[in-house]
Motif scaffolding. Structure first.
Motif, PDB file in Angstrom:
ATOM      1  N   TRP A   1       0.832  -1.194   0.000  1.00  0.00           N
ATOM      2  CA  TRP A   1       0.000   0.000   0.000  1.00  0.00           C
ATOM      3  C   TRP A   1       0.871   1.249   0.000  1.00  0.00           C
ATOM      4  CZ3 TRP A   1       0.585  -3.105   4.292  1.00  0.00           C
ATOM      5  CH2 TRP A   1       1.068  -2.508   5.444  1.00  0.00           C
ATOM      6  N   PHE A   2       0.226   2.358  -0.372  1.00  0.00           N
ATOM      7  CA  PHE A   2       0.838   3.684  -0.318  1.00  0.00           C
ATOM      8  C   PHE A   2       0.115   4.479   0.755  1.00  0.00           C
ATOM      9  CE2 PHE A   2       1.971   2.919  -4.843  1.00  0.00           C
ATOM     10  CZ  PHE A   2       3.318   3.267  -4.789  1.00  0.00           C
ATOM     11  N   VAL A   3       0.832   5.405   1.395  1.00  0.00           N
ATOM     12  CA  VAL A   3       0.226   6.343   2.331  1.00  0.00           C
ATOM     13  C   VAL A   3       0.620   7.739   1.858  1.00  0.00           C
ATOM     14  CG1 VAL A   3       0.107   7.149   4.716  1.00  0.00           C
ATOM     15  CG2 VAL A   3       0.355   4.712   4.239  1.00  0.00           C
ATOM     16  N   ALA A   4      -0.380   8.613   1.677  1.00  0.00           N
ATOM     17  CA  ALA A   4      -0.116   9.991   1.257  1.00  0.00           C
ATOM     18  C   ALA A   4       0.534  10.749   2.408  1.00  0.00           C
ATOM     19  CB  ALA A   4      -1.410  10.674   0.828  1.00  0.00           C
ATOM     20  N   MET A   5       1.652  11.395   2.127  1.00  0.00           N
ATOM     21  CA  MET A   5       2.405  12.110   3.159  1.00  0.00           C
ATOM     22  C   MET A   5       2.095  13.607   3.192  1.00  0.00           C
ATOM     23  SD  MET A   5       3.907   9.541   4.390  1.00  0.00           S
ATOM     24  CE  MET A   5       5.066  10.232   5.529  1.00  0.00           C
ATOM     25  N   ASN A   6       1.431  14.121   2.142  1.00  0.00           N
ATOM     26  CA  ASN A   6       1.085  15.542   2.100  1.00  0.00           C
ATOM     27  C   ASN A   6      -0.129  15.729   1.191  1.00  0.00           C
ATOM     28  OD1 ASN A   6       2.314  15.027  -0.368  1.00  0.00           O
ATOM     29  ND2 ASN A   6       3.599  16.836  -0.336  1.00  0.00           N
TER      30      ASN A   6
ATOM     31  N   ASP B   1      -4.577   5.955   2.909  1.00  0.00           N
ATOM     32  CA  ASP B   1      -3.792   4.855   2.364  1.00  0.00           C
ATOM     33  C   ASP B   1      -4.484   4.269   1.144  1.00  0.00           C
ATOM     34  OD1 ASP B   1      -5.060   1.963   3.692  1.00  0.00           O
ATOM     35  OD2 ASP B   1      -5.597   3.885   4.581  1.00  0.00           O
ATOM     36  N   PHE B   2      -3.673   3.717   0.240  1.00  0.00           N
ATOM     37  CA  PHE B   2      -4.150   3.178  -1.037  1.00  0.00           C
ATOM     38  C   PHE B   2      -3.600   1.766  -1.199  1.00  0.00           C
ATOM     39  CE2 PHE B   2      -3.388   7.731  -1.334  1.00  0.00           C
ATOM     40  CZ  PHE B   2      -4.620   8.205  -1.737  1.00  0.00           C
ATOM     41  N   ARG B   3      -4.478   0.822  -1.458  1.00  0.00           N
ATOM     42  CA  ARG B   3      -4.072  -0.576  -1.620  1.00  0.00           C
ATOM     43  C   ARG B   3      -3.389  -0.805  -2.958  1.00  0.00           C
ATOM     44  NH1 ARG B   3      -9.765  -2.917   0.493  1.00  0.00           N
ATOM     45  NH2 ARG B   3      -9.402  -2.441   2.685  1.00  0.00           N
ATOM     46  N   VAL B   4      -2.331  -1.584  -2.915  1.00  0.00           N
ATOM     47  CA  VAL B   4      -1.625  -2.016  -4.117  1.00  0.00           C
ATOM     48  C   VAL B   4      -1.955  -3.488  -4.304  1.00  0.00           C
ATOM     49  CG1 VAL B   4       0.630  -2.376  -5.193  1.00  0.00           C
ATOM     50  CG2 VAL B   4       0.223  -0.330  -3.798  1.00  0.00           C
ATOM     51  N   ARG B   5      -2.475  -3.827  -5.461  1.00  0.00           N
ATOM     52  CA  ARG B   5      -2.891  -5.208  -5.723  1.00  0.00           C
ATOM     53  C   ARG B   5      -1.892  -5.894  -6.654  1.00  0.00           C
ATOM     54  NH1 ARG B   5      -7.567  -6.397  -3.471  1.00  0.00           N
ATOM     55  NH2 ARG B   5      -8.944  -4.716  -2.903  1.00  0.00           N
TER      56      ARG B   5
ATOM     57  N   LEU C   1      10.921  -0.727  -6.851  1.00  0.00           N
ATOM     58  CA  LEU C   1      10.472  -0.086  -5.623  1.00  0.00           C
ATOM     59  C   LEU C   1      10.677  -1.052  -4.459  1.00  0.00           C
ATOM     60  CD1 LEU C   1       9.163   2.667  -5.057  1.00  0.00           C
ATOM     61  CD2 LEU C   1       6.948   1.575  -5.257  1.00  0.00           C
ATOM     62  N   ARG C   2      11.169  -0.531  -3.335  1.00  0.00           N
ATOM     63  CA  ARG C   2      11.405  -1.366  -2.153  1.00  0.00           C
ATOM     64  C   ARG C   2      10.604  -0.825  -0.975  1.00  0.00           C
ATOM     65  NH1 ARG C   2      16.109  -1.378  -5.008  1.00  0.00           N
ATOM     66  NH2 ARG C   2      16.993  -3.424  -5.446  1.00  0.00           N
ATOM     67  N   ASP C   3      10.445  -1.654   0.036  1.00  0.00           N
ATOM     68  CA  ASP C   3       9.702  -1.268   1.233  1.00  0.00           C
ATOM     69  C   ASP C   3      10.268   0.024   1.826  1.00  0.00           C
ATOM     70  OD1 ASP C   3       7.681  -1.738   3.168  1.00  0.00           O
ATOM     71  OD2 ASP C   3       9.182  -2.537   4.548  1.00  0.00           O
TER      72      ASP C   3
ATOM     73  N   ILE D   1       2.942  15.548  -4.785  1.00  0.00           N
ATOM     74  CA  ILE D   1       2.440  14.624  -3.764  1.00  0.00           C
ATOM     75  C   ILE D   1       3.464  13.527  -3.467  1.00  0.00           C
ATOM     76  CG2 ILE D   1       0.603  12.973  -3.199  1.00  0.00           C
ATOM     77  CD1 ILE D   1      -0.265  15.938  -3.291  1.00  0.00           C
ATOM     78  N   SER D   2       3.762  13.343  -2.182  1.00  0.00           N
ATOM     79  CA  SER D   2       4.679  12.285  -1.741  1.00  0.00           C
ATOM     80  C   SER D   2       3.880  11.143  -1.151  1.00  0.00           C
ATOM     81  CB  SER D   2       5.642  12.824  -0.688  1.00  0.00           C
ATOM     82  OG  SER D   2       6.510  13.773  -1.255  1.00  0.00           O
ATOM     83  N   LEU D   3       4.262   9.928  -1.525  1.00  0.00           N
ATOM     84  CA  LEU D   3       3.611   8.711  -1.049  1.00  0.00           C
ATOM     85  C   LEU D   3       4.659   7.795  -0.446  1.00  0.00           C
ATOM     86  CD1 LEU D   3       1.545   8.027  -4.296  1.00  0.00           C
ATOM     87  CD2 LEU D   3       0.636   8.975  -2.187  1.00  0.00           C
ATOM     88  N   LYS D   4       4.391   7.261   0.730  1.00  0.00           N
ATOM     89  CA  LYS D   4       5.272   6.290   1.371  1.00  0.00           C
ATOM     90  C   LYS D   4       4.789   4.905   0.949  1.00  0.00           C
ATOM     91  CE  LYS D   4       8.353   5.516   4.716  1.00  0.00           C
ATOM     92  NZ  LYS D   4       9.593   6.221   4.844  1.00  0.00           N
ATOM     93  N   PHE D   5       5.721   4.059   0.503  1.00  0.00           N
ATOM     94  CA  PHE D   5       5.361   2.720   0.032  1.00  0.00           C
ATOM     95  C   PHE D   5       5.669   1.674   1.084  1.00  0.00           C
ATOM     96  CE2 PHE D   5       6.743  -1.245  -2.069  1.00  0.00           C
ATOM     97  CZ  PHE D   5       5.523  -1.618  -2.597  1.00  0.00           C
ATOM     98  N   LYS D   6       4.726   0.766   1.300  1.00  0.00           N
ATOM     99  CA  LYS D   6       4.914  -0.361   2.194  1.00  0.00           C
ATOM    100  C   LYS D   6       4.524  -1.635   1.443  1.00  0.00           C
ATOM    101  CE  LYS D   6       5.859  -0.298   5.934  1.00  0.00           C
ATOM    102  NZ  LYS D   6       7.195  -0.432   6.506  1.00  0.00           N
ATOM    103  N   CYS D   7       5.368  -2.660   1.525  1.00  0.00           N
ATOM    104  CA  CYS D   7       5.038  -3.927   0.877  1.00  0.00           C
ATOM    105  C   CYS D   7       4.736  -4.966   1.951  1.00  0.00           C
ATOM    106  CB  CYS D   7       6.139  -4.395  -0.057  1.00  0.00           C
ATOM    107  SG  CYS D   7       7.656  -4.864   0.759  1.00  0.00           S
ATOM    108  N   LEU D   8       3.994  -5.975   1.554  1.00  0.00           N
ATOM    109  CA  LEU D   8       3.654  -7.058   2.492  1.00  0.00           C
ATOM    110  C   LEU D   8       4.655  -8.184   2.379  1.00  0.00           C
ATOM    111  CD1 LEU D   8      -0.213  -7.194   2.123  1.00  0.00           C
ATOM    112  CD2 LEU D   8       1.146  -6.117   3.890  1.00  0.00           C
TER     113      LEU D   8
END
Length: 168
Positions: free
Chosen positions: A74-79, A86-90, A150-152, A161-168
């Protein structure tokens, strides 16, 4: 022709219930003179002609029938206006942009309609700029990317717009 619920939310033609407000009615589409009226299940409008389209009762959809790809990050909007959202990445391809057809919709004037693509393939995430007007940037880089892995915990910037990326 587009279908709208009684509150004006756009719906798919196959939907009987608006997913936003859970109303069963929809703005008249089959009768142009009834465009401002709403037909609700069980409350027929006497002004409409007799051949009314039946509205099927509300039905619960099984999770197995939805057939959505699994969430892999998922992504989380930072600004911006969506800060903290948060936005789900499928699994597969995810389009990021400001257009309504994007998989991840970022509401900002500096983000192109189809700004970037994030593809999850074989345990890796690949971010690709889709010839956006303001570029796609990774972490603190001052150079726009064309395609990068892209990495965790990476930070992606689309326009302003800045987005923080998190992977599962």
């Amino acid at each position: 022709m587009a279908k709208f619920c009684s509150n004006g939310h756009q719906m798919e033609d196959s939907w009987e219930i608006c997913p936003y407000c859970q109303r069963t009615g929809f703005a008249g589409l089959t009768n142009p003179s009834a465009a401002a009226k709403t037909r609700l299940e069980g409350q027929p409008d006497p002004a409409l002609a007799p051949p009314m389209v039946p509205v099927s009762p509300r039905k619960t959809v099984l999770l197995t029938e939805q057939k959505k790809a699994p969430v892999v990050g998922w992504f989380v909007a930072m600004n911006g206006d969506q800060k903290g959202e948060d936005f789900r990445v499928r699994d597969g391809q995810n389009i990021l942009g400001s257009g309504p057809d994007a998989d991840i919709v970022i509401r900002d004037g500096t983000v192109s309609a189809r700004h970037a693509s994030l593809r999850y393939k074989e345990q890796h995430f690949y971010l690709t700029d889709l010839d956006s007007s303001n570029g796609t940037y990774l972490n603190e880089s001052i150079d726009s990317i064309a395609r990068e892995e892209l990495r965790d915990n990476d930070t992606v910037r689309l326009g302003a717009i800045s987005l923080k990326f998190k992977c599962l």
